[in-house]
Design a protein around this motif. Structure first.
Motif, PDB file in Angstrom:
ATOM      1  N   ALA A 247      66.569 109.253  62.772  1.00 40.14           N
ATOM      2  CA  ALA A 247      67.861 109.318  63.459  1.00 40.14           C
ATOM      3  C   ALA A 247      67.780 110.191  64.713  1.00 40.14           C
ATOM      4  O   ALA A 247      68.391 109.864  65.736  1.00 40.14           O
ATOM      5  CB  ALA A 247      68.928 109.859  62.507  1.00 40.14           C
ATOM      6  N   LEU A 248      67.028 111.273  64.652  1.00 38.46           N
ATOM      7  CA  LEU A 248      66.849 112.110  65.842  1.00 38.46           C
ATOM      8  C   LEU A 248      66.218 111.313  66.979  1.00 38.46           C
ATOM      9  O   LEU A 248      66.647 111.389  68.133  1.00 38.46           O
ATOM     10  CB  LEU A 248      65.967 113.316  65.513  1.00 38.46           C
ATOM     11  CG  LEU A 248      66.595 114.451  64.711  1.00 38.46           C
ATOM     12  CD1 LEU A 248      65.519 115.456  64.298  1.00 38.46           C
ATOM     13  CD2 LEU A 248      67.693 115.158  65.502  1.00 38.46           C
ATOM     14  N   ALA A 249      65.205 110.537  66.640  1.00 42.36           N
ATOM     15  CA  ALA A 249      64.511 109.745  67.662  1.00 42.36           C
ATOM     16  C   ALA A 249      65.389 108.643  68.226  1.00 42.36           C
ATOM     17  O   ALA A 249      65.243 108.253  69.389  1.00 42.36           O
ATOM     18  CB  ALA A 249      63.231 109.156  67.073  1.00 42.36           C
ATOM     19  N   ALA A 250      66.317 108.147  67.417  1.00 42.56           N
ATOM     20  CA  ALA A 250      67.136 107.003  67.825  1.00 42.56           C
ATOM     21  C   ALA A 250      68.463 107.390  68.460  1.00 42.56           C
ATOM     22  O   ALA A 250      69.201 106.511  68.925  1.00 42.56           O
ATOM     23  CB  ALA A 250      67.406 106.114  66.604  1.00 42.56           C
ATOM     24  N   LEU A 251      68.791 108.665  68.499  1.00 50.91           N
ATOM     25  CA  LEU A 251      70.094 109.083  69.024  1.00 50.91           C
ATOM     26  C   LEU A 251      70.313 108.584  70.447  1.00 50.91           C
ATOM     27  O   LEU A 251      69.443 108.729  71.308  1.00 50.91           O
ATOM     28  CB  LEU A 251      70.204 110.606  69.009  1.00 50.91           C
ATOM     29  CG  LEU A 251      70.559 111.289  67.690  1.00 50.91           C
ATOM     30  CD1 LEU A 251      70.549 112.804  67.865  1.00 50.91           C
ATOM     31  CD2 LEU A 251      71.921 110.823  67.173  1.00 50.91           C
TER      32      LEU A 251
END
Length: 275
Positions: A247-251
């Motif tokens: 999720a951090l990478a996709a924010l």
């Protein structure tokens, strides 16, 4: 070394800057969370470096874009390395893990606080203890609420010129003049080792692209948003930890600036408005 942006960016703008600049983040952190913390920084778009040896720490701090000093496992070597940081940079975060409960780290935290970190991040019981207004929590767990620590956080901010971030169900961030509350997140983040410690590292990463107050706010918003996305697809703490990194990478930066996540008030506002 990257120059910080003088005008405070929004959380979304701060994330865009971070991904464009890939800040180098030195972590002097506890042995329990090094892997998770490094992976959080990599997923976010920063570059971690676990440089915690005396004699190297100050050299690296001078070239790093941000530094985390976390007192989770303060060995003699790590403690000496931490004390080298303030002479090399002002862009550092103090995470006073379990202060008040244990004497060695409490004394070290007091010494480091006097060296004027840019950001202090802790749970409510840690912040109360650091300010001399409490005795600490239950080990690393808070027994107080962020709202109960507001006066302590403001006192530290005013005394040391730091931004103080109090983590909890609603994060509370103050520079001694105003208070910002960041809502959202998910309780599963508290059931993963390194959830709070990695937040300190994220704040250090954002210090590479903006000033202390927007850095602390952006980090809190990023972790809150990523925790929500991860919880929606996780079956429990194990799958949540993996989903949180994804999720951090996709924010999407634009999603961080949507209304409703931040509440901002002056500290001299009426008491009922500050609650």
């Amino acid at each position: 070394m990257n120059a910080a942006v003088p005008f405070p960016p929004s959380p979304g703008e701060a994330l865009r800057l971070l991904r464009a600049r890939t800040p180098l983040v030195q972590c002097i952190t506890n042995s329990v969370v090094t892997g998770f913390t490094a992976n959080v920084l990599l997923a976010l778009g920063a570059t971690p470096a676990m440089v915690d040896i005396p004699g190297e720490s100050s050299i690296f701090a001078a070239i790093a874009d941000g530094v985390l000093v976390n007192l989770g496992t303060p060995t003699p070597g790590q403690s000496a390395a931490a004390l080298e940081v303030p002479a090399a940079t002002r862009r550092w975060v103090l995470d006073p893990v379990a202060v008040g409960v244990l004497p060695v780290r409490t004394a070290l935290a007091s010494q480091l606080l006097a060296a004027r970190p840019a950001i202090v991040r802790g749970n409510a019981s840690e912040i109360l203890a650091l300010a001399g207004m409490g005795e600490g929590g239950r080990g690393v767990d808070a027994i107080d609420t962020p709202e109960a620590a507001l006066a302590a956080a403001a006192a530290i901010a005013r005394r040391c010129g730091a931004v103080v971030a109090v983590s909890g169900p609603v994060d509370l961030i103050t520079d001694g003049t105003e208070v910002v509350r960041v809502s959202g997140g998910d309780a599963l983040l508290t059931r993963v080792t390194g959830g709070g410690c990695s937040l300190g590292a994220t704040m250090a990463a954002f210090l590479g692209v903006c000033a202390a107050l927007p850095a602390a706010i952006a980090a809190s918003v990023v972790h809150s948003a990523a925790a929500e996305h991860a919880a929606a697809r996780a079956d429990g703490p194990g799958s949540f930890a993996v989903a949180f990194l994804d999720a951090l990478a996709a924010l999407e930066p634009a999603a961080l600036d949507q209304p409703g996540r931040l509440a901002r008030l002056a500290l001299d506002a009426p008491a009922e408005m500050l609650r």
